[in-house]
Scaffold this active site. Structure first.
Site, PDB file in Angstrom:
ATOM      1  N   GLU A  78      -0.470  -1.988   2.410  1.00 46.83           N
ATOM      2  CA  GLU A  78      -0.279  -2.314   0.987  1.00 46.83           C
ATOM      3  C   GLU A  78       1.153  -2.672   0.593  1.00 46.83           C
ATOM      4  O   GLU A  78       1.676  -2.182  -0.404  1.00 46.83           O
ATOM      5  CB  GLU A  78      -0.786  -1.151   0.117  1.00 46.83           C
ATOM      6  CG  GLU A  78      -2.244  -0.808   0.389  1.00 46.83           C
ATOM      7  CD  GLU A  78      -2.749   0.387  -0.423  1.00 46.83           C
ATOM      8  OE1 GLU A  78      -1.934   1.042  -1.078  1.00 46.83           O
ATOM      9  OE2 GLU A  78      -3.960   0.642  -0.398  1.00 46.83           O
ATOM     10  N   GLU A 110     -11.856  -0.744   5.254  1.00 52.35           N
ATOM     11  CA  GLU A 110     -12.165   0.409   4.380  1.00 52.35           C
ATOM     12  C   GLU A 110     -13.323   0.086   3.441  1.00 52.35           C
ATOM     13  O   GLU A 110     -13.265   0.323   2.236  1.00 52.35           O
ATOM     14  CB  GLU A 110     -10.925   0.798   3.548  1.00 52.35           C
ATOM     15  CG  GLU A 110      -9.678   1.015   4.384  1.00 52.35           C
ATOM     16  CD  GLU A 110      -8.464   1.486   3.584  1.00 52.35           C
ATOM     17  OE1 GLU A 110      -8.622   1.833   2.391  1.00 52.35           O
ATOM     18  OE2 GLU A 110      -7.357   1.518   4.152  1.00 52.35           O
TER      19      GLU A 110
END
Ligand code: XIL
Length: 373
Positions: free
Chosen positions: A159, A267
């Site tokens: 991220e 994910e």
């Protein structure tokens, strides 16, 4: 005449054998069997999860890859400088090893669930670049070194790209202390610590045009800097009400493939509850939100979710050899992080098994799509 009858019979026998093979292929009944080695099927789990018989059974039966949900994160393995704690992470590694499951390391460098001393001084200000780099290197060397030969790959940086339209990289302690090349450095340190491991750049929302563009910029700059980048991780925290996601995903996978990297869906879950925040930024918490399905998921919503999952896997199958793994962020609905985020304590239903470990319509639709081709 005689020969042609025999030939005809042979053809029939051959055809029926073929039909048999095809029929067998369409009867695979677990996720990992249905994936037929086209890509790995993974799940995220915690050290408490693997200690539960039902979860352990589900993982062994359905999956061939494992990611630790929290146990490999910087805060978990090096809470204070030089104090490494691998006990919980090692339990997950041992579980995977005992079952021949491919273990994924998540994650070496992230702005969340990371100790503040790594990139900040006691006063909260950024550390000098050299000191921050030493901390990053020491962390990656120790952690990737510890799991060398045990993990197939690492989410090296998680991220790092900004959600803001006017900003390239996210404003993080690592960026402030080191500068933009902290990402390149992390990839260099990871490669040195475990030269055999695959190295991934992982993020949410990077199937959407804006982040996709920035991610391509990042991959190019990492490669220009000499880094080894094997795959982009698309987290895949999707929402049932975002109907155009599968098409975006399709285009993004093609775009990443063009850059010469593989893609992992790292994910995956499909949130069925209403929410304000659009991405999957763990810092974006909401104080309240509707919680409409506390007594169970209505059949029509379950069916809609099943169709959504089918579309995702249809997209995955359109990119053979590019998508190398699909990992679900959890096992059954009761174990999903989406019961706690973005609103604390709701009843979400984002995965393939319900709270009683019963397969949902989404499970059957994924199996059906995988068996179709
Ligand atoms: C989540 C875990 O599932 C939670 O248990 C934890 O409290 C917060 O983090 N993106 C990521 C994951 O990369 O590490 C996050 O995992 C979910 C969002």
């Amino acid at each position: 005449m005689h020969t042609s009858i025999i030939c005809g019979m042979r053809a029939t026998v051959a055809a029926s054998i073929l039909v048999g093979v095809v029929a067998a292929a369409s009867e695979e009944t677990t996720l990992r069997q249905a994936a037929r080695s086209r890509f790995l099927i993974g799940a995220a789990v915690g050290s408490r999860g693997i200690a539960k018989a039902e979860t352990a059974g589900l993982l062994s039966r359905e999956f061939d890859s494992l990611t630790a949900e929290n146990e490999f994160k910087p805060q978990s393995v090096q809470p204070s400088r030089g104090m490494f704690r691998f006990a919980e992470a090692d339990k997950i590694a041992a579980f995977a090893e005992a079952r021949g499951m491919k273990l994924v390391g998540h994650t070496l460098c992230w702005h969340s669930q990371s100790p503040s001393w790594m990139f900040r001084g006691d006063d909260g200000k950024p550390l000098p670049r050299e000191e921050a780099l030493r901390n990053l290197e020491a962390h990656i060397k120790a952690v990737a070194g510890h799991f060398r030969g045990k993990v197939v790959g690492w989410d090296v940086v998680n991220e790092a790209i900004s959600d803001r339209p006017d900003e390239y990289l996210r404003d993080t302690p690592a960026l402030r202390a080191i500068g933009e090349d902290y990402i390149l450095k992390a990839f260099e340190f990871a490669r040195a610590a475990d030269p055999e491991a695959e190295l991934y750049y992982n993020d949410y929302g990077n199937e959407s045009p804006k982040k996709l563009e920035k991610t391509i910029r990042l991959i190019r700059s990492l490669k220009a800097g000499g880094a080894k980048v094997d795959a982009v991780g698309i987290q895949g925290h999707f929402r049932l009400d975002a109907a155009d996601t599968p098409e975006r995903l399709d285009r993004a996978i093609a775009a990443y493939a063009k850059e010469g990297v593989k893609v992992v869906i790292s994910e995956l879950d499909v949130d069925v509850l209403p929410r304000g925040t659009t991405g999957a930024n763990v810092g974006d918490r909401e104080r309240s939100g509707a919680d409409p399905y506390t007594k169970g998921l209505p059949a029509e919503v379950a069916a809609k979710q099943a169709k959504y999952y089918a579309r995702i896997f249809e997209v995955v199958l359109r990119h053979p050899g590019v998508v190398t793994r699909v990992t679900f962020w959890g096992t059954h609905d009761g174990a999903s992080w989406l019961n706690m985020w973005p609103v604390f304590r709701r009843t979400n239903h984002p995965l393939l098994w319900d709270r009683s470990f019963e397969p949902k319509p989404a499970y059957r639709s994924v199996i059906e799509v995988l068996n179709r081709r």
